[in-house]
Design a protein around this motif. Structure first.
Motif, PDB file in Angstrom:
ATOM      1  N   THR A  74       0.824  -1.214   0.000  1.00 23.22           N
ATOM      2  CA  THR A  74       0.000   0.000   0.000  1.00 23.22           C
ATOM      3  C   THR A  74       0.856   1.261   0.000  1.00 23.22           C
ATOM      4  O   THR A  74       0.527   2.248  -0.655  1.00 23.22           O
ATOM      5  CB  THR A  74      -0.914   0.000   1.232  1.00 23.22           C
ATOM      6  OG1 THR A  74      -1.669  -1.222   1.246  1.00 23.22           O
ATOM      7  CG2 THR A  74      -1.870   1.180   1.196  1.00 23.22           C
ATOM      8  N   THR A  75       1.976   1.213   0.727  1.00 24.92           N
ATOM      9  CA  THR A  75       2.833   2.404   0.802  1.00 24.92           C
ATOM     10  C   THR A  75       3.410   2.752  -0.562  1.00 24.92           C
ATOM     11  O   THR A  75       3.424   3.923  -0.978  1.00 24.92           O
ATOM     12  CB  THR A  75       3.965   2.169   1.808  1.00 24.92           C
ATOM     13  OG1 THR A  75       3.406   1.795   3.068  1.00 24.92           O
ATOM     14  CG2 THR A  75       4.804   3.418   1.974  1.00 24.92           C
ATOM     15  N   THR A  76       3.886   1.737  -1.291  1.00 24.73           N
ATOM     16  CA  THR A  76       4.455   1.992  -2.614  1.00 24.73           C
ATOM     17  C   THR A  76       3.395   2.507  -3.575  1.00 24.73           C
ATOM     18  O   THR A  76       3.646   3.430  -4.357  1.00 24.73           O
ATOM     19  CB  THR A  76       5.087   0.702  -3.159  1.00 24.73           C
ATOM     20  OG1 THR A  76       6.038   0.208  -2.211  1.00 24.73           O
ATOM     21  CG2 THR A  76       5.777   0.963  -4.487  1.00 24.73           C
ATOM     22  N   ARG A  77       2.219   1.930  -3.518  1.00 28.52           N
ATOM     23  CA  ARG A  77       1.137   2.405  -4.389  1.00 28.52           C
ATOM     24  C   ARG A  77       0.773   3.849  -4.085  1.00 28.52           C
ATOM     25  O   ARG A  77       0.547   4.658  -4.995  1.00 28.52           O
ATOM     26  CB  ARG A  77      -0.087   1.513  -4.218  1.00 28.52           C
ATOM     27  CG  ARG A  77       0.089   0.096  -4.771  1.00 28.52           C
ATOM     28  CD  ARG A  77      -1.146  -0.733  -4.536  1.00 28.52           C
ATOM     29  NE  ARG A  77      -0.992  -2.072  -5.103  1.00 28.52           N
ATOM     30  CZ  ARG A  77      -1.908  -3.030  -5.002  1.00 28.52           C
ATOM     31  NH1 ARG A  77      -3.046  -2.795  -4.355  1.00 28.52           N
ATOM     32  NH2 ARG A  77      -1.692  -4.213  -5.542  1.00 28.52           N
ATOM     33  N   LEU A  78       0.761   4.191  -2.790  1.00 31.49           N
ATOM     34  CA  LEU A  78       0.439   5.569  -2.419  1.00 31.49           C
ATOM     35  C   LEU A  78       1.508   6.540  -2.914  1.00 31.49           C
ATOM     36  O   LEU A  78       1.200   7.614  -3.435  1.00 31.49           O
ATOM     37  CB  LEU A  78       0.291   5.665  -0.904  1.00 31.49           C
ATOM     38  CG  LEU A  78      -0.088   7.039  -0.340  1.00 31.49           C
ATOM     39  CD1 LEU A  78      -1.443   7.472  -0.880  1.00 31.49           C
ATOM     40  CD2 LEU A  78      -0.110   7.000   1.183  1.00 31.49           C
ATOM     41  N   LEU A  79       2.782   6.145  -2.787  1.00 31.76           N
ATOM     42  CA  LEU A  79       3.871   7.019  -3.241  1.00 31.76           C
ATOM     43  C   LEU A  79       3.838   7.202  -4.757  1.00 31.76           C
ATOM     44  O   LEU A  79       4.049   8.307  -5.263  1.00 31.76           O
ATOM     45  CB  LEU A  79       5.211   6.437  -2.791  1.00 31.76           C
ATOM     46  CG  LEU A  79       5.498   6.465  -1.286  1.00 31.76           C
ATOM     47  CD1 LEU A  79       6.816   5.780  -0.989  1.00 31.76           C
ATOM     48  CD2 LEU A  79       5.509   7.891  -0.766  1.00 31.76           C
ATOM     49  N   VAL A  80       3.581   6.117  -5.487  1.00 34.32           N
ATOM     50  CA  VAL A  80       3.520   6.221  -6.951  1.00 34.32           C
ATOM     51  C   VAL A  80       2.347   7.095  -7.386  1.00 34.32           C
ATOM     52  O   VAL A  80       2.464   7.920  -8.300  1.00 34.32           O
ATOM     53  CB  VAL A  80       3.430   4.818  -7.574  1.00 34.32           C
ATOM     54  CG1 VAL A  80       3.208   4.911  -9.077  1.00 34.32           C
ATOM     55  CG2 VAL A  80       4.709   4.031  -7.301  1.00 34.32           C
ATOM     56  N   ALA A  81       1.196   6.933  -6.712  1.00 37.42           N
ATOM     57  CA  ALA A  81       0.035   7.759  -7.047  1.00 37.42           C
ATOM     58  C   ALA A  81       0.302   9.232  -6.750  1.00 37.42           C
ATOM     59  O   ALA A  81      -0.040  10.112  -7.547  1.00 37.42           O
ATOM     60  CB  ALA A  81      -1.190   7.268  -6.278  1.00 37.42           C
ATOM     61  N   LEU A  82       0.950   9.515  -5.610  1.00 36.47           N
ATOM     62  CA  LEU A  82       1.293  10.903  -5.292  1.00 36.47           C
ATOM     63  C   LEU A  82       2.324  11.462  -6.274  1.00 36.47           C
ATOM     64  O   LEU A  82       2.269  12.643  -6.634  1.00 36.47           O
ATOM     65  CB  LEU A  82       1.832  10.991  -3.859  1.00 36.47           C
ATOM     66  CG  LEU A  82       0.802  10.769  -2.751  1.00 36.47           C
ATOM     67  CD1 LEU A  82       1.477  10.815  -1.387  1.00 36.47           C
ATOM     68  CD2 LEU A  82      -0.314  11.797  -2.826  1.00 36.47           C
TER      69      LEU A  82
END
Length: 307
Positions: free
Chosen positions: A129-137
């Protein structure tokens, strides 16, 4: 046998349904009549209602969406963002269709597109989830600042073209002035007989002078619309010549000589940078291939002897 029986039942049911639909001509005719009545009502409706229905998709959907994005963009950006965007547009040559409001709304729209694209890309590359959030941001930030980067690249490319075209334009103006034309007529000859961003800037300067602006003010406005040091130096020299009454031909001749010396110095500087820039591809691309071609057969012979 069971499969064939089920298939036969399905076919019989479909045939019965088709037969029932065929035996209802009155209802079908009624449906067609209703459709014709709707079309007739739309064609005979008042012009105001038809105009609302006949508006294109861009006016009905895209324009309201862009207006909302513009309001949100004005809230997110600073109070001086309009001036900064206008300055970038001037440096980029005011591309057709670009305005301050369109850039502001485009930043918000591209931010939304970047957020969605970044989230979809994160679903393919990571499961945390953290990586997905960083990529989306990251997609959100890239989309928001994308128009600014694009304008900066346009302004940089246009500045390089202005710098390359300035020496030839000054030579042409020098020839025109020495042949008897005035400075305004020489600038008009450059704007008429050349193509490129410098010709467009000279044409805009002439139009401003025709609208009543003073020559010095038009020249200063030309210098403010670009960040090229040579153009600003030329503008400053011409303003001083116009203020103190210095002969224009002499100033143009000196400016032409100085700018050509600067261009030669820039070319020599680029030539001196070549050995340093070629080091990286030499080490990582050329030398490994050379080592393989030279040392490869020897390594193979050594391995064969030891085996």
């Amino acid at each position: 046998m069971v499969l064939l029986f089920v298939l036969g039942v399905i076919l019989i049911g479909a045939a019965i349904a088709l037969l029932g639909m065929a035996l209802r001509p009155a209802e079908e005719a009624g449906g067609i009549n209703r459709s014709i009545a709707v079309l007739k009502a739309m064609t005979e409706a008042p012009q105001e209602l038809r105009g609302e229905l006949e508006r294109p998709f861009a006016e009905r959907v895209l324009e309201p969406l862009r207006a909302r994005a513009l309001r949100l963009g004005r809230r997110l950006t600073g109070a001086d963002s309009a001036e900064r965007i206008r300055a970038k547009l001037n440096l980029a040559g005011n591309p057709p269709g670009w305005s301050v409001d369109r850039v502001t709304s485009g930043k918000v729209l591209f931010a939304g597109v970047g957020l969605v694209a970044g989230f979809l890309f994160s679903l393919m590359v990571s499961e945390t989830t953290t990586t997905r959030l960083l990529v989306a941001l990251g997609g959100l930030v890239a989309g928001f600042f994308g128009p600014n980067l694009y304008l900066y690249q346009l302004g940089y490319s246009r500045g390089q073209k202005l710098q390359r075209e300035l020496p030839d334009a000054i030579d042409l103006m020098t020839i025109c002035v020495e042949s008897g034309l005035g400075f305004d007529a020489a600038v008009q000859q450059v704007a008429r007989n050349t193509q490129g961003p410098l010709s467009e800037e000279f044409g805009r300067m002439l139009r401003e002078m025709q609208l009543g602006m003073d020559r010095s003010e038009a020249l200063r406005s030309l210098g403010e619309r670009t960040n090229v040091a040579d153009v600003r130096s030329f503008v400053s020299a011409m303003v001083q010549a116009d203020t103190f009454g210095i002969p224009v031909a002499q100033v143009l001749r000196i400016q032409s000589s100085e700018i050509r010396v600067k261009r030669r110095q820039r070319a020599e500087e680029k030539a001196q940078q070549v050995p340093v820039k070629i080091t990286v591809p030499l080490i990582f691309c050329i030398l490994p291939c050379l080592f393989i071609a030279v040392m490869g057969p020897a390594v193979i012979n050594i391995m064969n002897n030891f085996s």
